[in-house]
Scaffold this active site. Structure first.
Site, PDB file in Angstrom:
ATOM      1  N   ARG A 107      43.564  31.345  36.504  1.00  0.00           N
ATOM      2  CA  ARG A 107      44.622  32.249  36.963  1.00  0.00           C
ATOM      3  C   ARG A 107      44.612  32.314  38.483  1.00  0.00           C
ATOM      4  O   ARG A 107      43.585  32.599  39.090  1.00  0.00           O
ATOM      5  CB  ARG A 107      44.399  33.664  36.419  1.00  0.00           C
ATOM      6  CG  ARG A 107      44.574  33.769  34.944  1.00  0.00           C
ATOM      7  CD  ARG A 107      44.789  35.183  34.507  1.00  0.00           C
ATOM      8  NE  ARG A 107      43.856  36.141  35.068  1.00  0.00           N
ATOM      9  CZ  ARG A 107      43.853  37.428  34.755  1.00  0.00           C
ATOM     10  NH1 ARG A 107      44.741  37.893  33.903  1.00  0.00           N
ATOM     11  NH2 ARG A 107      42.986  38.251  35.296  1.00  0.00           N
ATOM     12  N   THR A 111      49.195  35.287  42.307  1.00  0.00           N
ATOM     13  CA  THR A 111      50.357  35.401  41.402  1.00  0.00           C
ATOM     14  C   THR A 111      49.953  35.809  39.985  1.00  0.00           C
ATOM     15  O   THR A 111      50.816  36.240  39.210  1.00  0.00           O
ATOM     16  CB  THR A 111      51.084  34.049  41.293  1.00  0.00           C
ATOM     17  OG1 THR A 111      50.181  33.119  40.657  1.00  0.00           O
ATOM     18  CG2 THR A 111      51.479  33.502  42.659  1.00  0.00           C
ATOM     19  N   ASP A 203      34.825  39.911  33.307  1.00  0.00           N
ATOM     20  CA  ASP A 203      35.247  38.504  33.361  1.00  0.00           C
ATOM     21  C   ASP A 203      34.435  37.707  32.329  1.00  0.00           C
ATOM     22  O   ASP A 203      33.221  37.523  32.476  1.00  0.00           O
ATOM     23  CB  ASP A 203      35.005  37.957  34.765  1.00  0.00           C
ATOM     24  CG  ASP A 203      35.601  36.577  34.939  1.00  0.00           C
ATOM     25  OD1 ASP A 203      36.479  36.399  35.796  1.00  0.00           O
ATOM     26  OD2 ASP A 203      35.198  35.648  34.181  1.00  0.00           O
ATOM     27  N   ASP A 206      32.491  34.551  33.624  1.00  0.00           N
ATOM     28  CA  ASP A 206      31.295  34.902  34.405  1.00  0.00           C
ATOM     29  C   ASP A 206      30.183  35.428  33.513  1.00  0.00           C
ATOM     30  O   ASP A 206      29.009  35.103  33.700  1.00  0.00           O
ATOM     31  CB  ASP A 206      31.641  35.956  35.469  1.00  0.00           C
ATOM     32  CG  ASP A 206      32.417  35.337  36.627  1.00  0.00           C
ATOM     33  OD1 ASP A 206      32.323  34.108  36.820  1.00  0.00           O
ATOM     34  OD2 ASP A 206      33.115  36.091  37.331  1.00  0.00           O
TER      35      ASP A 206
HETATM   36  C1  PRP Z   1      40.464  34.106  31.970  1.00  0.00           C
HETATM   37  C2  PRP Z   1      40.363  34.036  30.461  1.00  0.00           C
HETATM   38  C3  PRP Z   1      41.699  33.469  30.086  1.00  0.00           C
HETATM   39  C4  PRP Z   1      42.620  34.061  31.105  1.00  0.00           C
HETATM   40  C5  PRP Z   1      43.360  35.190  30.462  1.00  0.00           C
HETATM   41  O1  PRP Z   1      40.232  32.877  32.538  1.00  0.00           O
HETATM   42  O2  PRP Z   1      39.293  33.278  29.990  1.00  0.00           O
HETATM   43  O3  PRP Z   1      41.763  32.055  30.137  1.00  0.00           O
HETATM   44  O4  PRP Z   1      41.791  34.564  32.164  1.00  0.00           O
HETATM   45  O5  PRP Z   1      44.277  35.704  31.328  1.00  0.00           O
HETATM   46  P1  PRP Z   1      45.842  35.627  31.095  1.00  0.00           P
HETATM   47  O6  PRP Z   1      46.086  36.009  29.692  1.00  0.00           O
HETATM   48  O7  PRP Z   1      46.353  36.653  32.082  1.00  0.00           O
HETATM   49  O8  PRP Z   1      46.310  34.251  31.435  1.00  0.00           O
HETATM   50  P2  PRP Z   1      40.168  32.663  34.133  1.00  0.00           P
HETATM   51  O9  PRP Z   1      41.516  32.355  34.688  1.00  0.00           O
HETATM   52  O10 PRP Z   1      39.440  33.829  34.755  1.00  0.00           O
HETATM   53  O11 PRP Z   1      39.339  31.335  34.276  1.00  0.00           O
HETATM   54  P3  PRP Z   1      37.822  31.028  33.858  1.00  0.00           P
HETATM   55  O12 PRP Z   1      37.745  31.086  32.351  1.00  0.00           O
HETATM   56  O13 PRP Z   1      37.607  29.667  34.381  1.00  0.00           O
HETATM   57  O14 PRP Z   1      36.926  32.052  34.483  1.00  0.00           O
HETATM   58  N1  URA Z   2      40.109  37.279  32.053  1.00  0.00           N
HETATM   59  C1  URA Z   2      38.902  37.865  31.806  1.00  0.00           C
HETATM   60  O1  URA Z   2      37.875  37.182  31.772  1.00  0.00           O
HETATM   61  N2  URA Z   2      38.877  39.185  31.620  1.00  0.00           N
HETATM   62  C2  URA Z   2      39.974  39.955  31.660  1.00  0.00           C
HETATM   63  O2  URA Z   2      39.869  41.177  31.472  1.00  0.00           O
HETATM   64  C3  URA Z   2      41.205  39.331  31.913  1.00  0.00           C
HETATM   65  C4  URA Z   2      41.254  37.989  32.091  1.00  0.00           C
END
Ligand code: PRP
Ligand code: URA
Length: 212
Positions: A107, A111, A203, A206
Site C-alpha cells: 500500500r 494514497t 501491521d 511486521d
Molecule cells: C497489508 C495487508 C494487506 C493490505 C490490506 O499489506 O497484508 O495486503 O495491507 O490493506 P488494504 O485492504 O487497504 O489494501 P501491506 O501493504 O502493509 O504490505 P506488507 O504485507 O508487505 O506489509
Molecule cells: N494492513 C495491516 O497489516 N494491518 C491493518 O490494520 C491494515 C492493513
C-alpha cells in the site's frame, strides 16, 4: 455493514479464542505465526466444504466400498505478499498438493492504494478453485487488485480468506466482485486515518516476520 450473499463471517468460538491471542500486542512473533496458520486451517475447512471430489474404490479389510476423495490438483493458493504468506502452511495442512501463486502488492503510504510489484501464477490456475489469502482486509484495495489479476488470468472460482476484515474493505470487495466468496474470521469496527483496522492487530506483515 449491509448483508452480502457472498460474505461469510465466522463466529466459531475456537477461532474467536485464537484471534483474542493474535490481537494481543504482547503475543510473540513465533506464537503469532502459529496462530495465523491454525486459524487459516480452521477457515479452510469451512471455505472448501464444496471442494471437487471423485469417487474411488477402496478395499477395506472387510469389503470393497466407494468413497469420495478430494480431486488432486483442484486447489491453488494465492497469498498476497507479504502477510498472506503466513496463511499458506495453514492451507497445506489440509491440501498438501495445492499449487501456490504469488501476488506482490504494497500500500502506498500517501494514497493508500495498492502498488503491484510481483505476479507469478501456477500453470492451469484458470481451472482451479483459487483461494486468495491475506490476513488483513482493510480498504479492500489490495484484495480487489489481486482478484482483478486472477480474473485477467482466466480464473473463475475465486475465494478470498482474510482473518480480520473492516466493514469498508469487505463491502468494497463484495460489491466489486459479487461472484467471489469472501470469508473473514471477524469483522472489526472501522479504519483509522492511516487505513489501519480498529481494533485490529497492527501491521500483520511486521508481526509475522518481526520486521518492527
Ligand atoms: C497489508 C495487508 C494487506 C493490505 C490490506 O499489506 O497484508 O495486503 O495491507 O490493506 P488494504 O485492504 O487497504 O489494501 P501491506 O501493504 O502493509 O504490505 P506488507 O504485507 O508487505 O506489509
Ligand atoms: N494492513 C495491516 O497489516 N494491518 C491493518 O490494520 C491494515 C492493513
Amino acid at each position: 455493514m449491509k448483508n452480502y450473499d457472498n460474505v461469510t463471517i465466522f463466529d466459531h468460538p475456537l477461532i474467536q479464542h485464537k484471534i483474542a491471542i493474535l490481537r494481543n500486542e504482547r503475543t510473540s512473533t513465533k506464537e503469532f505465526r502459529e496462530l495465523v496458520e491454525e486459524i487459516t486451517t480452521l477457515m479452510t475447512y469451512e471455505a472448501l466444504r464444496d471442494v471437487p471430489t471423485v469417487e474411488v474404490e477402496v478395499k477395506t479389510p472387510l469389503e470393497v466400498c466407494e468413497q469420495k476423495m478430494v480431486l488432486d490438483n483442484s486447489v491453488a493458493v494465492v497469498p498476497i505478499l507479504r502477510a498472506g504468506l503466513g496463511m499458506v502452511n495453514g492451507i497445506h495442512t489440509l491440501f498438501p498438493s495445492a499449487r501456490v501463486g504469488h501476488i506482490g502488492l504494497y500500500r502506498d503510504e500517501e494514497t493508500l492504494e495498492p502498488k503491484s510489484y510481483y505476479c507469478k501464477l501456477p500453470c492451469g490456475i484458470e481451472n482451479k478453485l483459487v483461494l486468495v489469502v491475506d490476513p488483513m482486509l482493510a480498504t479492500g484495495g489490495s484484495a480487489c487488485d489481486a482478484i482483478d489479476s486472477l480474473k485477467k488470468a482466466g480464473c473463475k472460482d475465486i475465494r478470498l480468506m482474510s482473518i480480520i476484515g473492516a466493514p469498508e474493505g469487505v463491502s468494497r470487495v463484495a460489491e466489486n466482485h459479487p461472484d467471489v466468496k469472501i470469508y473473514v474470521s471477524t469483522l472489526d469496527r472501522c479504519l483509522n486515518d492511516n487505513a489501519y483496522i480498529l481494533p485490529g492487530l497492527g501491521d500483520a506483515g511486521d508481526r509475522l516476520f518481526g520486521t518492527k
